[in-house]
Design a protein around this motif. Sequence first.
Motif, short mmCIF file in Angstrom:
data_model
loop_
_atom_site.label_atom_id
_atom_site.label_comp_id
_atom_site.label_asym_id
_atom_site.label_seq_id
_atom_site.Cartn_x
_atom_site.Cartn_y
_atom_site.Cartn_z
N ASP A 33 0.82 -1.21 0.00
CA ASP A 33 0.00 0.00 0.00
C ASP A 33 0.85 1.26 0.00
O ASP A 33 2.08 1.21 0.06
CB ASP A 33 -0.98 0.01 1.18
CG ASP A 33 -0.28 0.35 2.48
OD1 ASP A 33 0.93 0.10 2.58
OD2 ASP A 33 -0.95 0.87 3.40
N LEU A 96 -7.29 7.56 3.79
CA LEU A 96 -6.74 6.28 3.33
C LEU A 96 -6.32 5.43 4.53
O LEU A 96 -5.54 5.86 5.37
CB LEU A 96 -5.54 6.53 2.42
CG LEU A 96 -4.88 5.30 1.83
CD1 LEU A 96 -5.80 4.62 0.84
CD2 LEU A 96 -3.57 5.66 1.15
N TRP A 99 -2.85 -0.64 4.69
CA TRP A 99 -3.07 -2.06 4.42
C TRP A 99 -2.70 -2.88 5.65
O TRP A 99 -1.72 -2.59 6.31
CB TRP A 99 -2.19 -2.47 3.23
CG TRP A 99 -2.23 -3.91 2.89
CD1 TRP A 99 -3.10 -4.53 2.04
CD2 TRP A 99 -1.34 -4.95 3.36
NE1 TRP A 99 -2.82 -5.86 1.96
CE2 TRP A 99 -1.75 -6.15 2.75
CE3 TRP A 99 -0.25 -4.97 4.24
CZ2 TRP A 99 -1.11 -7.37 2.99
CZ3 TRP A 99 0.39 -6.17 4.48
CH2 TRP A 99 -0.05 -7.36 3.87
#
Lengths: 107, 183
Positions: A33, A96, A99
Amino acid sequence: MTGMLLHALTIALAVTGALFFLAGTLGLLRLPDFYSRVHAATKCDTVGAGAILLALAIHVAPHPEALKILVLLLLVLLSSPTSGHALARAAHHTGLEPWRRPGERAR
Amino acid sequence: MTATRTTAGPASHGARGSRPRMPHALAAGVTIFAFWLVISASLEPGDLLLGVVLSAVLGVWSVQFLWAGAAPRVSLRQLFALLRYLAGFSVTVFRSAVHVARVVVDPRLPISPRLITCRTGLRREISRIAFAQSVSLTPGTLTVDMDGGTFLVHCLDEQSAARILSGELERQLARVFDGEDDT
């Protein structure tokens, strides 16, 4: 003799720098990510650019150009973590999520 | 000083209206002129004159965002402590690049990323900024956000998180900047 040693040091540093750039690039391609890719770009590129610039400074050493290269080195050392942080911060502000390894629970 | 300029960006919006102060403009101008001497590598009168003019103009112009708040006061003792810290820290920077390199060449890609919140007792803006920058160059950690003495840190794995939470880095920087003679 000293000249040869300096040459060897220059070559060793330049090769080290290139290897770290390679690792950084590999990290950009492999990591999952945005945040973890910033890790690779920040750390590997700092040391990669640092090693190559140091090699260049040693190579041109008695010349005043060496001082220019050292200033450039300082700039890279300061701007690299700053830009890495700025990128991560901007990403975080867009919401965001990082991950996570599948199966791991968020804490 | 340079770190202040870069990280204090968002705070500068509030200070934009205030009048630039002379000593700050002078300090910026002198720094820019020193930089000019290095990059021009020339002592020709024409080059020097051009350097002085440019430094003066840029010094006055940049003062609005170079010192967004109060200029950090750093004593000589703190400056030497910082240089000593940086000498030791350069090893850490190298180790962190090796850490990332080893992770990405490992076929299993051994990471378990997480965001952690790290509360520190750092009181001064300059030590907080130094902490944020240092965290970003420490193996496996990256500063995402900061709010006062609290930092949001992205960690590649558990050990990296533990290293930041142990507070060793914070203690080192507190010794450098949050000394007895701080302002």
